[in-house]
Scaffold this motif. Structure first.
Motif, PDB file in Angstrom:
ATOM      1  N   GLY A  33       0.790  -1.226   0.000  1.00  0.00           N
ATOM      2  CA  GLY A  33       0.000   0.000   0.000  1.00  0.00           C
ATOM      3  C   GLY A  33       0.820   1.273   0.000  1.00  0.00           C
ATOM      4  N   THR A  34       2.133   1.135   0.029  1.00  0.00           N
ATOM      5  CA  THR A  34       2.995   2.306   0.150  1.00  0.00           C
ATOM      6  C   THR A  34       2.925   3.219  -1.065  1.00  0.00           C
ATOM      7  OG1 THR A  34       4.474   1.043   1.569  1.00  0.00           O
ATOM      8  CG2 THR A  34       5.348   3.065   0.633  1.00  0.00           C
ATOM      9  N   GLU A  35       2.967   2.652  -2.247  1.00  0.00           N
ATOM     10  CA  GLU A  35       2.929   3.492  -3.451  1.00  0.00           C
ATOM     11  C   GLU A  35       1.655   4.317  -3.497  1.00  0.00           C
ATOM     12  OE1 GLU A  35       3.004   3.262  -8.337  1.00  0.00           O
ATOM     13  OE2 GLU A  35       3.198   1.414  -7.190  1.00  0.00           O
ATOM     14  N   ALA A  36       0.513   3.693  -3.272  1.00  0.00           N
ATOM     15  CA  ALA A  36      -0.767   4.405  -3.322  1.00  0.00           C
ATOM     16  C   ALA A  36      -0.841   5.479  -2.236  1.00  0.00           C
ATOM     17  CB  ALA A  36      -1.926   3.429  -3.173  1.00  0.00           C
ATOM     18  N   ALA A  37      -0.355   5.165  -1.037  1.00  0.00           N
ATOM     19  CA  ALA A  37      -0.380   6.139   0.053  1.00  0.00           C
ATOM     20  C   ALA A  37       0.476   7.359  -0.289  1.00  0.00           C
ATOM     21  CB  ALA A  37       0.101   5.493   1.348  1.00  0.00           C
ATOM     22  N   CYS A  38       1.648   7.121  -0.838  1.00  0.00           N
ATOM     23  CA  CYS A  38       2.535   8.226  -1.209  1.00  0.00           C
ATOM     24  C   CYS A  38       1.938   9.058  -2.329  1.00  0.00           C
ATOM     25  CB  CYS A  38       3.907   7.698  -1.614  1.00  0.00           C
ATOM     26  SG  CYS A  38       4.868   7.030  -0.243  1.00  0.00           S
ATOM     27  N   LEU A  39       1.325   8.420  -3.296  1.00  0.00           N
ATOM     28  CA  LEU A  39       0.699   9.171  -4.393  1.00  0.00           C
ATOM     29  C   LEU A  39      -0.413  10.079  -3.872  1.00  0.00           C
ATOM     30  CD1 LEU A  39       0.624   6.471  -7.198  1.00  0.00           C
ATOM     31  CD2 LEU A  39       1.995   8.567  -7.159  1.00  0.00           C
ATOM     32  N   GLU A  40      -1.186   9.589  -2.915  1.00  0.00           N
ATOM     33  CA  GLU A  40      -2.229  10.428  -2.311  1.00  0.00           C
ATOM     34  C   GLU A  40      -1.610  11.593  -1.556  1.00  0.00           C
ATOM     35  OE1 GLU A  40      -5.606  10.377  -2.701  1.00  0.00           O
ATOM     36  OE2 GLU A  40      -5.106   8.900  -4.236  1.00  0.00           O
ATOM     37  N   ALA A  41      -0.511  11.328  -0.844  1.00  0.00           N
ATOM     38  CA  ALA A  41       0.179  12.400  -0.119  1.00  0.00           C
ATOM     39  C   ALA A  41       0.671  13.470  -1.091  1.00  0.00           C
ATOM     40  CB  ALA A  41       1.346  11.828   0.687  1.00  0.00           C
ATOM     41  N   PHE A  42       1.224  13.044  -2.229  1.00  0.00           N
ATOM     42  CA  PHE A  42       1.676  14.013  -3.238  1.00  0.00           C
ATOM     43  C   PHE A  42       0.504  14.844  -3.756  1.00  0.00           C
ATOM     44  CE2 PHE A  42       5.245  10.872  -4.304  1.00  0.00           C
ATOM     45  CZ  PHE A  42       6.141  11.513  -3.460  1.00  0.00           C
ATOM     46  N   LYS A  43      -0.645  14.206  -3.952  1.00  0.00           N
ATOM     47  CA  LYS A  43      -1.821  14.912  -4.485  1.00  0.00           C
ATOM     48  C   LYS A  43      -2.276  16.039  -3.570  1.00  0.00           C
ATOM     49  CE  LYS A  43      -3.801  11.109  -7.142  1.00  0.00           C
ATOM     50  NZ  LYS A  43      -4.926  10.152  -7.199  1.00  0.00           N
ATOM     51  N   VAL A  44      -2.133  15.847  -2.245  1.00  0.00           N
ATOM     52  CA  VAL A  44      -2.587  16.889  -1.316  1.00  0.00           C
ATOM     53  C   VAL A  44      -1.489  17.892  -0.987  1.00  0.00           C
ATOM     54  CG1 VAL A  44      -4.420  15.468  -0.339  1.00  0.00           C
ATOM     55  CG2 VAL A  44      -2.177  15.537   0.779  1.00  0.00           C
ATOM     56  N   GLY A  45      -0.288  17.703  -1.543  1.00  0.00           N
ATOM     57  CA  GLY A  45       0.738  18.716  -1.402  1.00  0.00           C
ATOM     58  C   GLY A  45       2.015  18.336  -0.685  1.00  0.00           C
ATOM     59  N   TYR A  46       2.111  17.133  -0.156  1.00  0.00           N
ATOM     60  CA  TYR A  46       3.368  16.738   0.491  1.00  0.00           C
ATOM     61  C   TYR A  46       4.486  16.684  -0.538  1.00  0.00           C
ATOM     62  CZ  TYR A  46       1.341  15.420   4.980  1.00  0.00           C
ATOM     63  OH  TYR A  46       0.732  15.442   6.209  1.00  0.00           O
ATOM     64  N   ARG A  47       5.687  17.089  -0.106  1.00  0.00           N
ATOM     65  CA  ARG A  47       6.868  17.024  -0.959  1.00  0.00           C
ATOM     66  C   ARG A  47       8.004  16.275  -0.275  1.00  0.00           C
ATOM     67  NH1 ARG A  47       9.022  22.121  -1.534  1.00  0.00           N
ATOM     68  NH2 ARG A  47       8.051  22.645   0.425  1.00  0.00           N
ATOM     69  N   HIS A  48       7.755  15.784   0.937  1.00  0.00           N
ATOM     70  CA  HIS A  48       8.774  15.105   1.737  1.00  0.00           C
ATOM     71  C   HIS A  48       8.176  13.792   2.230  1.00  0.00           C
ATOM     72  CE1 HIS A  48      11.296  15.443   5.735  1.00  0.00           C
ATOM     73  NE2 HIS A  48      11.303  14.229   5.235  1.00  0.00           N
ATOM     74  N   ILE A  49       8.820  12.684   1.877  1.00  0.00           N
ATOM     75  CA  ILE A  49       8.399  11.370   2.355  1.00  0.00           C
ATOM     76  C   ILE A  49       9.434  10.903   3.368  1.00  0.00           C
ATOM     77  CG2 ILE A  49       7.850   8.979   1.756  1.00  0.00           C
ATOM     78  CD1 ILE A  49       5.879  10.981   0.551  1.00  0.00           C
ATOM     79  N   ASP A  50       8.983  10.652   4.590  1.00  0.00           N
ATOM     80  CA  ASP A  50       9.851  10.168   5.660  1.00  0.00           C
ATOM     81  C   ASP A  50       9.869   8.648   5.592  1.00  0.00           C
ATOM     82  OD1 ASP A  50      11.265   9.633   7.963  1.00  0.00           O
ATOM     83  OD2 ASP A  50       9.648  10.224   9.311  1.00  0.00           O
ATOM     84  N   SER A  51      10.986   8.090   5.162  1.00  0.00           N
ATOM     85  CA  SER A  51      11.106   6.653   4.960  1.00  0.00           C
ATOM     86  C   SER A  51      12.449   6.171   5.504  1.00  0.00           C
ATOM     87  CB  SER A  51      11.007   6.330   3.467  1.00  0.00           C
ATOM     88  OG  SER A  51      11.084   4.944   3.261  1.00  0.00           O
ATOM     89  N   ALA A  52      12.574   4.863   5.639  1.00  0.00           N
ATOM     90  CA  ALA A  52      13.835   4.256   6.069  1.00  0.00           C
ATOM     91  C   ALA A  52      13.876   2.821   5.562  1.00  0.00           C
ATOM     92  CB  ALA A  52      13.948   4.266   7.588  1.00  0.00           C
ATOM     93  N   ALA A  53      15.053   2.331   5.300  1.00  0.00           N
ATOM     94  CA  ALA A  53      15.202   0.952   4.821  1.00  0.00           C
ATOM     95  C   ALA A  53      14.629  -0.039   5.828  1.00  0.00           C
ATOM     96  CB  ALA A  53      16.667   0.649   4.539  1.00  0.00           C
ATOM     97  N   ALA A  54      14.693   0.288   7.111  1.00  0.00           N
ATOM     98  CA  ALA A  54      14.175  -0.607   8.150  1.00  0.00           C
ATOM     99  C   ALA A  54      12.663  -0.808   8.036  1.00  0.00           C
ATOM    100  CB  ALA A  54      14.518  -0.062   9.529  1.00  0.00           C
ATOM    101  N   TYR A  55      11.965   0.109   7.369  1.00  0.00           N
ATOM    102  CA  TYR A  55      10.516  -0.031   7.199  1.00  0.00           C
ATOM    103  C   TYR A  55      10.176  -1.112   6.177  1.00  0.00           C
ATOM    104  CZ  TYR A  55      10.439   4.724   9.256  1.00  0.00           C
ATOM    105  OH  TYR A  55      10.610   5.835  10.034  1.00  0.00           O
ATOM    106  N   ARG A  56      11.139  -1.438   5.324  1.00  0.00           N
ATOM    107  CA  ARG A  56      10.990  -2.472   4.305  1.00  0.00           C
ATOM    108  C   ARG A  56       9.879  -2.176   3.300  1.00  0.00           C
ATOM    109  NH1 ARG A  56      13.567  -7.781   6.367  1.00  0.00           N
ATOM    110  NH2 ARG A  56      13.502  -7.986   4.132  1.00  0.00           N
ATOM    111  N   ASN A  57       9.651  -0.908   3.041  1.00  0.00           N
ATOM    112  CA  ASN A  57       8.655  -0.512   2.046  1.00  0.00           C
ATOM    113  C   ASN A  57       9.185   0.584   1.121  1.00  0.00           C
ATOM    114  OD1 ASN A  57       8.589   1.727   3.706  1.00  0.00           O
ATOM    115  ND2 ASN A  57       6.485   1.451   4.401  1.00  0.00           N
TER     116      ASN A  57
END
Length: 73
Positions: A33-57
């Motif tokens: 679900g990560t790709e879809a969640a990030c795309l929605e975040a971009f649509k509402v204006g986010y420009r920064h995704i807080d991620s880490a390799a430990a999340y495994r996504n």
């Protein structure tokens, strides 16, 4: 009184570059679900995704970035 942050608030790094203060976090977001969640975040204006390799996504984050660029969201 402190001012409220919004999606356009930035933080200046020592290098002189600025990054968005507010990021969309993907901790515990299922990989499928990560790709879809990030795309929605971009649509509402986010420009920064807080991620880490430990999340495994992180693959989904990368897919969303490539798709965003292709679709110009």
């Amino acid at each position: 009184m402190a001012s409220a942050y919004n999606l356009n608030s930035t933080f200046k790094l020592n290098s002189g570059y600025e990054i968005p203060r507010l990021g969309f976090g993907v901790y515990q977001t299922p990989p499928e679900g990560t790709e879809a969640a990030c795309l929605e975040a971009f649509k509402v204006g986010y420009r920064h995704i807080d991620s880490a390799a430990a999340y495994r996504n992180e693959s989904g984050v990368g897919d969303a970035l490539r798709r965003k660029r292709a679709l110009s969201l």
